[in-house]
Motif scaffolding. Structure first.
Motif, mmCIF file in Angstrom:
data_model
loop_
_atom_site.group_PDB
_atom_site.id
_atom_site.type_symbol
_atom_site.label_atom_id
_atom_site.label_comp_id
_atom_site.label_asym_id
_atom_site.label_seq_id
_atom_site.Cartn_x
_atom_site.Cartn_y
_atom_site.Cartn_z
ATOM 1 N N VAL A 150 37.821 -6.939 134.253
ATOM 2 C CA VAL A 150 38.370 -7.750 133.422
ATOM 3 C C VAL A 150 39.855 -7.410 133.107
ATOM 4 C CG1 VAL A 150 38.711 -8.496 131.005
ATOM 5 C CG2 VAL A 150 36.292 -8.566 132.004
ATOM 6 N N SER A 151 40.005 -5.904 133.204
ATOM 7 C CA SER A 151 41.435 -5.481 132.903
ATOM 8 C C SER A 151 42.327 -5.856 134.149
ATOM 9 C CB SER A 151 41.160 -3.991 132.762
ATOM 10 O OG SER A 151 42.188 -3.302 132.602
ATOM 11 N N LYS A 187 74.603 -13.725 122.849
ATOM 12 C CA LYS A 187 73.901 -13.685 121.576
ATOM 13 C C LYS A 187 72.544 -14.282 121.384
ATOM 14 C CE LYS A 187 74.518 -15.699 116.874
ATOM 15 N NZ LYS A 187 75.377 -16.502 115.959
ATOM 16 N N GLU A 188 71.480 -13.864 120.880
ATOM 17 C CA GLU A 188 70.269 -14.389 121.033
ATOM 18 C C GLU A 188 70.118 -15.640 120.281
ATOM 19 O OE1 GLU A 188 65.898 -13.665 118.851
ATOM 20 O OE2 GLU A 188 66.806 -11.857 120.326
ATOM 21 N N VAL A 189 69.862 -16.936 121.122
ATOM 22 C CA VAL A 189 69.881 -18.147 120.149
ATOM 23 C C VAL A 189 68.363 -18.879 120.178
ATOM 24 C CG1 VAL A 189 72.188 -18.809 120.912
ATOM 25 C CG2 VAL A 189 70.494 -19.288 122.592
ATOM 26 N N GLY A 190 67.493 -18.245 120.867
ATOM 27 C CA GLY A 190 66.206 -18.660 120.608
ATOM 28 C C GLY A 190 65.258 -18.158 121.972
ATOM 29 N N PHE A 191 64.210 -18.649 122.263
ATOM 30 C CA PHE A 191 63.264 -18.090 123.153
ATOM 31 C C PHE A 191 62.965 -18.917 124.395
ATOM 32 C CE2 PHE A 191 62.301 -16.252 119.181
ATOM 33 C CZ PHE A 191 62.244 -14.762 119.545
ATOM 34 N N LEU A 192 62.583 -18.413 125.486
ATOM 35 C CA LEU A 192 62.075 -19.271 126.649
ATOM 36 C C LEU A 192 60.756 -18.864 126.719
ATOM 37 C CD1 LEU A 192 62.639 -20.746 129.108
ATOM 38 C CD2 LEU A 192 63.042 -18.777 130.559
ATOM 39 N N GLY A 193 59.753 -19.990 126.720
ATOM 40 C CA GLY A 193 58.303 -19.882 126.958
ATOM 41 C C GLY A 193 57.706 -20.468 128.012
ATOM 42 N N ILE A 194 56.609 -19.389 128.474
ATOM 43 C CA ILE A 194 55.832 -20.116 129.695
ATOM 44 C C ILE A 194 54.458 -20.255 129.248
ATOM 45 C CG2 ILE A 194 54.818 -19.696 131.956
ATOM 46 C CD1 ILE A 194 58.001 -19.969 131.904
ATOM 47 N N LEU A 195 53.898 -21.142 129.589
ATOM 48 C CA LEU A 195 52.600 -21.391 128.890
ATOM 49 C C LEU A 195 51.483 -21.860 130.077
ATOM 50 C CD1 LEU A 195 53.460 -24.312 126.295
ATOM 51 C CD2 LEU A 195 53.121 -21.691 125.894
ATOM 52 N N MET A 196 50.814 -20.722 130.482
ATOM 53 C CA MET A 196 49.996 -20.874 131.797
ATOM 54 C C MET A 196 48.334 -21.119 131.360
ATOM 55 S SD MET A 196 49.695 -17.912 134.672
ATOM 56 C CE MET A 196 51.185 -18.206 135.295
ATOM 57 N N ASP A 197 47.869 -21.942 131.942
ATOM 58 C CA ASP A 197 46.374 -22.528 131.758
ATOM 59 C C ASP A 197 45.661 -21.021 132.306
ATOM 60 O OD1 ASP A 197 43.601 -23.321 131.507
ATOM 61 O OD2 ASP A 197 44.306 -25.223 132.004
ATOM 62 N N ARG A 198 44.928 -20.258 131.371
ATOM 63 C CA ARG A 198 43.990 -19.368 131.914
ATOM 64 C C ARG A 198 42.631 -19.513 131.835
ATOM 65 N NH1 ARG A 198 42.120 -16.068 127.277
ATOM 66 N NH2 ARG A 198 42.116 -14.116 128.650
ATOM 67 N N THR A 199 42.174 -20.816 131.742
ATOM 68 C CA THR A 199 40.797 -21.057 131.781
ATOM 69 C C THR A 199 40.177 -20.652 133.050
ATOM 70 O OG1 THR A 199 41.499 -23.296 130.689
ATOM 71 C CG2 THR A 199 39.256 -23.190 131.483
ATOM 72 N N ALA A 200 40.873 -20.700 134.172
ATOM 73 C CA ALA A 200 40.280 -20.378 135.446
ATOM 74 C C ALA A 200 39.909 -18.829 135.385
ATOM 75 C CB ALA A 200 41.026 -20.625 136.579
ATOM 76 N N ILE A 205 36.278 -14.240 134.681
ATOM 77 C CA ILE A 205 35.809 -13.079 134.073
ATOM 78 C C ILE A 205 34.298 -13.251 133.552
ATOM 79 C CG2 ILE A 205 36.050 -12.120 131.797
ATOM 80 C CD1 ILE A 205 38.908 -12.383 131.931
ATOM 81 N N ARG A 206 34.103 -14.621 133.296
ATOM 82 C CA ARG A 206 32.658 -14.875 132.846
ATOM 83 C C ARG A 206 31.799 -14.817 134.167
ATOM 84 N NH1 ARG A 206 34.178 -19.606 128.711
ATOM 85 N NH2 ARG A 206 34.749 -18.463 127.075
ATOM 86 N N ARG A 207 32.140 -15.167 135.265
ATOM 87 C CA ARG A 207 31.423 -15.339 136.556
ATOM 88 C C ARG A 207 31.260 -13.821 136.925
ATOM 89 N NH1 ARG A 207 34.499 -19.560 138.168
ATOM 90 N NH2 ARG A 207 35.960 -18.098 139.292
ATOM 91 N N THR A 208 32.133 -12.951 136.443
ATOM 92 C CA THR A 208 32.148 -11.409 136.938
ATOM 93 C C THR A 208 31.033 -10.779 136.199
ATOM 94 O OG1 THR A 208 34.376 -11.331 137.667
ATOM 95 C CG2 THR A 208 33.357 -9.431 136.983
ATOM 96 N N LEU A 209 31.158 -11.064 134.899
ATOM 97 C CA LEU A 209 29.957 -10.665 133.773
ATOM 98 C C LEU A 209 28.602 -11.133 134.152
ATOM 99 C CD1 LEU A 209 29.131 -9.345 131.286
ATOM 100 C CD2 LEU A 209 29.467 -11.286 129.983
ATOM 101 N N ALA A 210 28.467 -12.195 134.664
ATOM 102 C CA ALA A 210 27.216 -12.793 135.269
ATOM 103 C C ALA A 210 26.804 -12.030 136.485
ATOM 104 C CB ALA A 210 27.246 -14.242 135.249
#
Length: 375
Positions: free
Chosen positions: A33-34, A277-290, A295-300
Motif C-alpha cells: 500500500v505504501s 507574490k503569492e496570489v493563490g493556488f494551483l490544484g490537481i484533482l486525480m481520481d484515485r478510485t482505481a 489496494i483492496r485487491r492487494t489485501l484480498a
C-alpha cells in the motif's frame, strides 16, 4: 487422551503460526500500500509540476513574441510616431491567424505609464488608462525591462509577456502579448486526464472578488477562478486543504478526499504573479478510485495467499505430529494398559529413533521382567 494431547501440541503451534502469518500479511500489505501510494503521489507531484510548466511555457512564449515585435524597426518606428493605423495594418492579419490557430487572446501596445495605445485584438478601444490594475505594464515602462508572468486584473487572471519598445534609442512604451488561463489548464487536463483548478485570494483579487462571489462559492479567503471541473472543485477542496497547503510553503501539499462515491488525490501548490507574490493556488484533482481498488485487491490476494499457506502448513503439521508423536504415544499407552492387565506376551516396540523409542524399550524391559517374575 488423544484429544488432550492433540490440543496440547497442535493448537499452540497453530496459534503461533496464525500470529506469524498475520504479522507477515499485515507487513506485506502495508508495504505494498505504501509503495502504491508513494507511486501515485509522485505521479501527482509530477502532474502538478508539469501544470506549472505549461503555464510558464505559455508565458515564455508570450514574452518571446513581445520581444520579437519590440525588436522590429518598422514596429518601433510606427509606434514612436503614433501611427496606430500603420501598426494595425502590419499586425492585424498575423494576429488573426495566431488567434484562430493557437488561441492568442491579446496583443497590445501601451504608452507610459500604462495608457492603451492600440489593442490589436480590439482596435476600436484605446486611450484608456490601465495604471490602476496593469502592474506588468507599469513595471516595464518604469524599469524599461521585460517581464512575464501571471497578472490579476478586472477580467481575472491573465498570462502576460511584456517588453519595452525603443525607437531611435528612446523609450516609447511597451508591447504585450497575453492569453487566458483556461486554455492552458485544459491542455494540462488533456495531457494527464486530471482535473486542474486555480483559486486566488481575496487580497489579490479585490477588483473582481464581489463578482466571483455571486457565481462561485469562496473557499475561506480564496475563490475558484477557473476549474476544468467546477462541481468537483467546490465539492472536495476545503478551507483546511488550502490552510495546510499554505503552511507547506513551496512544497506540494497532498491529501485524500472522497466525493460522489469516488476517492481523489488533491495536490496543491502556491501560484505566484509576475512579481513573485503569492496570489493563490494551483490544484490537481486525480481520481484515485482505481488505486484504492488495487489496494483492496492487494489485501484480498494477501489474505488468500496467507490463508492457503496457513492451511497447508496446518495439514503438514497435523500429519507430521500424528505420525511422529500422537500415534506412537497412543501405541505406548495401549501397551502400558495391556501390561497393567497382565498381557505380557506381546513385545513393545516403536521405531522412532527418539525419546519415544527409548521409552518403548524401557516399557518392554519392564514387561519382560514382570513376565519372568510371574513365571
Amino acid at each position: 487422551m488423544k484429544q488432550g494431547l492433540k490440543s496440547k501440541t497442535i493448537l499452540p503451534v497453530m496459534v503461533i503460526l496464525v500470529l506469524v502469518m498475520s504479522g507477515l500479511a499485515a507487513f506485506n500489505y502495508v508495504s505494498q500500500v505504501s509503495l502504491l501510494t508513494d507511486e501515485a503521489e509522485e505521479t501527482l507531484k509530477g502532474v502538478l509540476n508539469t501544470a506549472h510548466g505549461i503555464l510558464n511555457a505559455r508565458m515564455d512564449l508570450y514574452q518571446q513574441m513581445a520581444t520579437l515585435v519590440a525588436g522590429m524597426p518598422s514596429a518601433a518606428d510606427s509606434f514612436g510616431k503614433g501611427e496606430r493605423k500603420k501598426l494595425l495594418t502590419e499586425f492585424s492579419p498575423g494576429f488573426e491567424i495566431l488567434k484562430k490557430k493557437f488561441g492568442l487572446a491579446q496583443f497590445q501596445f501601451h504608452t507610459p505609464p500604462a495608457m492603451s495605445f492600440l489593442r490589436v485584438h480590439q482596435p476600436e478601444k484605446y486611450g484608456d488608462d490601465l495604471s490602476s490594475f496593469r502592474f506588468t505594464v507599469l513595471s516595464v515602462n518604469e524599469k524599461r525591462a521585460g517581464v512575464r508572468g501571471i497578472e490579476i486584473g478586472r477580467a481575472g487572471i491573465g498570462l502576460r509577456g511584456v517588453e519595452p519598445v525603443f525607437s531611435k534609442g528612446n523609450h516609447v512604451g511597451s508591447v504585450e502579448f497575453g492569453g487566458e488561463l483556461g486554455p492552458a489548464l485544459e491542455d494540462a487536463k488533456k495531457v494527464f486526464n486530471t482535473d486542474v483548478t486555480v483559486l486566488i485570494s481575496q487580497e489579490a483579487a479585490t477588483q473582481v472578488w464581489q463578482e466571483w462571489q455571486k457565481s462561485l462559492k469562496p473557499v475561506g479567503n480564496y475563490a475558484p477562478f477557473y476549474s476544468t471541473n467546477p462541481a468537483l472543485t467546490q465539492g472536495i477542496i476545503r478551507h483546511g486543504t488550502l490552510a495546510a497547503a499554505k503552511a507547506a510553503g513551496r512544497a506540494a501539499y497532498i491529501e485524500h478526499a472522497a466525493a460522489g462515491g469516488r476517492e481523489y488525490y488533491i495536490a496543491v501548490s502556491p501560484l505566484t504573479d509576475f512579481s513573485g507574490k503569492e496570489v493563490g493556488f494551483l490544484g490537481i484533482l486525480m481520481d484515485r478510485t482505481a488505486v484504492v481498488a488495487k489496494i483492496r485487491r492487494t489485501l484480498a490476494i494477501n489474505l488468500a495467499v496467507y490463508a492457503s499457506i496457513l492451511a497447508l502448513v496446518s495439514v503438514v503439521i497435523n500429519i507430521s505430529l500424528r505420525k511422529t508423536v500422537i500415534s506412537p504415544v497412543i501405541a505406548l499407552t495401549n501397551a502400558a494398559d495391556a501390561v497393567s492387565m497382565g498381557k505380557l506376551a506381546d513385545k513393545i516396540e516403536i521405531k522412532s529413533n527418539d525419546e519415544l523409542e527409548t521409552l518403548a524399550k524401557s516399557l518392554d524391559r519392564m514387561r519382560v521382567s514382570m513376565k519372568k517374575l510371574l513365571e
